[in-house]
Design a protein around this motif. Sequence first.
Motif, PDB file in Angstrom:
ATOM      1  N   SER A 286      -3.356  -8.494   4.243  1.00 32.23           N
ATOM      2  CA  SER A 286      -2.365  -7.625   4.889  1.00 32.23           C
ATOM      3  C   SER A 286      -1.248  -8.434   5.544  1.00 32.23           C
ATOM      4  O   SER A 286      -0.306  -7.861   6.088  1.00 32.23           O
ATOM      5  CB  SER A 286      -3.047  -6.753   5.953  1.00 32.23           C
ATOM      6  OG  SER A 286      -3.665  -7.565   6.943  1.00 32.23           O
TER       7      SER A 286
ATOM      8  N   LYS B 211      -0.087  -5.706   1.136  1.00 35.74           N
ATOM      9  CA  LYS B 211      -1.542  -5.710   0.934  1.00 35.74           C
ATOM     10  C   LYS B 211      -2.002  -6.876   0.048  1.00 35.74           C
ATOM     11  O   LYS B 211      -3.162  -6.953  -0.339  1.00 35.74           O
ATOM     12  CB  LYS B 211      -2.011  -4.391   0.332  1.00 35.74           C
ATOM     13  CG  LYS B 211      -1.597  -4.145  -1.115  1.00 35.74           C
ATOM     14  CD  LYS B 211      -2.304  -2.909  -1.669  1.00 35.74           C
ATOM     15  CE  LYS B 211      -2.031  -2.723  -3.161  1.00 35.74           C
ATOM     16  NZ  LYS B 211      -2.754  -1.549  -3.716  1.00 35.74           N
TER      17      LYS B 211
ATOM     18  N   ASP C  68       0.842  -1.196   0.000  1.00 38.05           N
ATOM     19  CA  ASP C  68       0.000   0.000   0.000  1.00 38.05           C
ATOM     20  C   ASP C  68       0.879   1.248   0.000  1.00 38.05           C
ATOM     21  O   ASP C  68       2.114   1.152  -0.071  1.00 38.05           O
ATOM     22  CB  ASP C  68      -0.974  -0.014   1.184  1.00 38.05           C
ATOM     23  CG  ASP C  68      -0.272   0.039   2.539  1.00 38.05           C
ATOM     24  OD1 ASP C  68       0.930   0.397   2.597  1.00 38.05           O
ATOM     25  OD2 ASP C  68      -0.920  -0.284   3.559  1.00 38.05           O
ATOM     26  N   GLU C  69       0.261   2.412   0.093  1.00 41.59           N
ATOM     27  CA  GLU C  69       1.038   3.667  -0.008  1.00 41.59           C
ATOM     28  C   GLU C  69       1.981   3.872   1.165  1.00 41.59           C
ATOM     29  O   GLU C  69       2.895   4.712   1.100  1.00 41.59           O
ATOM     30  CB  GLU C  69       0.095   4.865  -0.140  1.00 41.59           C
ATOM     31  CG  GLU C  69      -0.787   5.142   1.075  1.00 41.59           C
ATOM     32  CD  GLU C  69      -2.156   4.507   0.964  1.00 41.59           C
ATOM     33  OE1 GLU C  69      -3.120   5.156   1.441  1.00 41.59           O
ATOM     34  OE2 GLU C  69      -2.270   3.407   0.392  1.00 41.59           O
TER      35      GLU C  69
ATOM     36  N   HIS D 138      -5.650 -10.516  -2.173  1.00 37.86           N
ATOM     37  CA  HIS D 138      -5.466  -9.479  -1.161  1.00 37.86           C
ATOM     38  C   HIS D 138      -5.372 -10.044   0.262  1.00 37.86           C
ATOM     39  O   HIS D 138      -6.137 -10.903   0.670  1.00 37.86           O
ATOM     40  CB  HIS D 138      -6.618  -8.475  -1.241  1.00 37.86           C
ATOM     41  CG  HIS D 138      -6.664  -7.743  -2.546  1.00 37.86           C
ATOM     42  ND1 HIS D 138      -5.874  -6.653  -2.808  1.00 37.86           N
ATOM     43  CD2 HIS D 138      -7.387  -7.976  -3.676  1.00 37.86           C
ATOM     44  CE1 HIS D 138      -6.108  -6.219  -4.039  1.00 37.86           C
ATOM     45  NE2 HIS D 138      -7.023  -7.009  -4.590  1.00 37.86           N
TER      46      HIS D 138
END
Length: 641
Positions: free
Chosen positions: A395, A382, A376-377, A393
């Motif tokens: 985490s 992710k 992710d950013e 997907h």
Amino acid sequence: MRKFCFDGGLMIADTIDCVLRFRGYLQLQETVRVQQIVSGETIANGEFLCFAPVACDFSFEAELSSLINNSFAKNVAEDLCHRWRPRPSRALKDKRWDALVIGGGHNGLTAAAYLARGGLSVAVLERRHVIGGAAVTEELVPGFKFSRCSYVQSLLRPAVIKELELGRHGLKLLPLNPSSFTPCLDGRYLMLGSDEELTHTEISKFSKRDADAYPRYENQLENFCKFVDPLFDSPPPETFQEISSFSDWIRDKSRRSVFWARCLRRALDLGQNDMVNFMELLLSPASKVLNKWFETDVLKATLATNAVIGSMGSVHTPGSGYVLLHHVMGQTDGALGIWSYVEGGMGSVSSAIGNAAREAGAQIITNAEVSRLMLDEYGRAKGVLLADGSEVHSSIVLSNATPYRTFMELVPEDVLPDEFLQSVKNADYTSGTTKINVAVDRLPSFQSCKLNYPHAGPQHRGSIFISSESMEEIGSACQDAVNGVPSRRPFMEMTIPSVLDKTIAPPGKHVVNLFTQYTPYKPSDGSWMDPVYRKSYADKCFSLIDEYCPGFSSSVIGYDMLTPPDLEREIGLTGGNIFHGAMGLDSLFLMRPVKGWSNYRTPVQGLYLCGSGAHPGGGVTGAPGRNAAQIVLQDVKKSSS
């Protein structure tokens, strides 16, 4: 269709019917013409029939590859397979998983089983058509099932066997007794095993002094194993990388203090004299340790094989004593130091763990190659991107791939610290191992051991060490590889699991595993991509066995050969190293895979390492997978509290 043969393997036309009968494939009305060109000259061409499976369980790639030992032809097989490779289901892609595991090797499956038992939704993504990684069984010659890479079992942690109830899930162990047999060209032989009287008698044929010393040697190693053994079942006492509060700091310091206090207690129990001997074993070459104990060349060489199996190191390499210890730490059904075959081959270990994982709710998806870790950013995991472009997907991502594959190829660039990357890049992934899996039409007959048994005798049951009559002989084989060429006289560990396991070969025929050393990754006198060069090495090994077992070469029906580049390409072992990286003292415990990151966490939040590249290292132990899962569950609990 024309008969077509590579690497001394099977004639394809002669095996088509067998494959159809064993696998139930439907023959397609399609013929694929292939042509191999080397140095501008056509050296082989032919027609290959392609098959499609009756059901959706697709393993065409394995079957065609098993029929063709040539590397070019295997690439053709993979290209053809890609046309029909099943796509991951929509349910896999649409769901957000609690955890993903990259790689369905035995450690990845172990991690998945424990995570699923901990209440997480887990998906295992395996690149190949079959689970198991290096602990896999494949029918490469029709009717013969090979443990293609790993071939005997002892190191699988008792906790994993008990907690996952692997016996209930199909794991059946077949102990090796005697454990080893070393034939000599002078007509003598040495047989070792758990029978103390037999072992004493056998060693006494060479040296009464050594026979008396051997029980003391084994007792000392057993004491050292008891000292080290608890380290396998828990993460190293790494300093927690993200301490956000004073209470976290106190808990982290307390945890590490308890660990070292327990180590100190075990050291005190061991005693100063044995502790000094233990340090000597860890730091010394195996040759020095064994020379201190024994005088008989063949005994020292037989024991020294445990110190060099799977490495590019010599018996004279400092620190090789630890690898010797690592390989005698296991057990079978509670009996220390006893190795075993696994009924159905080593793939049955992975199958049993996979069954336990599925029972707990994990999903295992084959033909699902991961090409990239998605972030992710904020730089947190992710999910993963598959080779077909699909996104999955989660985490939390656990990688059962090697450290090099994980951090140099799957993690996006400019994410990891330079120092970390350099450590991963410069780790030792060299391998001197070539595994040859052979189908034979009769048992080898050793001219030095003509025991009167109607079928298989004790000389056939355990590990058989060929060209291992002295440590100097093993050292010379290693030196050839250091000089850039395959050993002129490779030392080999031969096993014949079909003697005890009747499920892996047709009646009267046998499976022979040859674990051979030493073979450089890039030999200076040829290429492993050259079929003629590959065949010359296999023929050299067979001819060497003929010196001990006349007629072995003529008994060969077919074979499969995995050189270091093959192990890297097909199994995913960087450099062909079976341990996911060298097992030297500079690459163990708090320094595995990288100093400062030995607790399965990585610099990428949400990414964990769960394979043999993490503590406690290589071998079919299940320990990295179990330990990594424990860390993940701790982190999940902490983040939700």
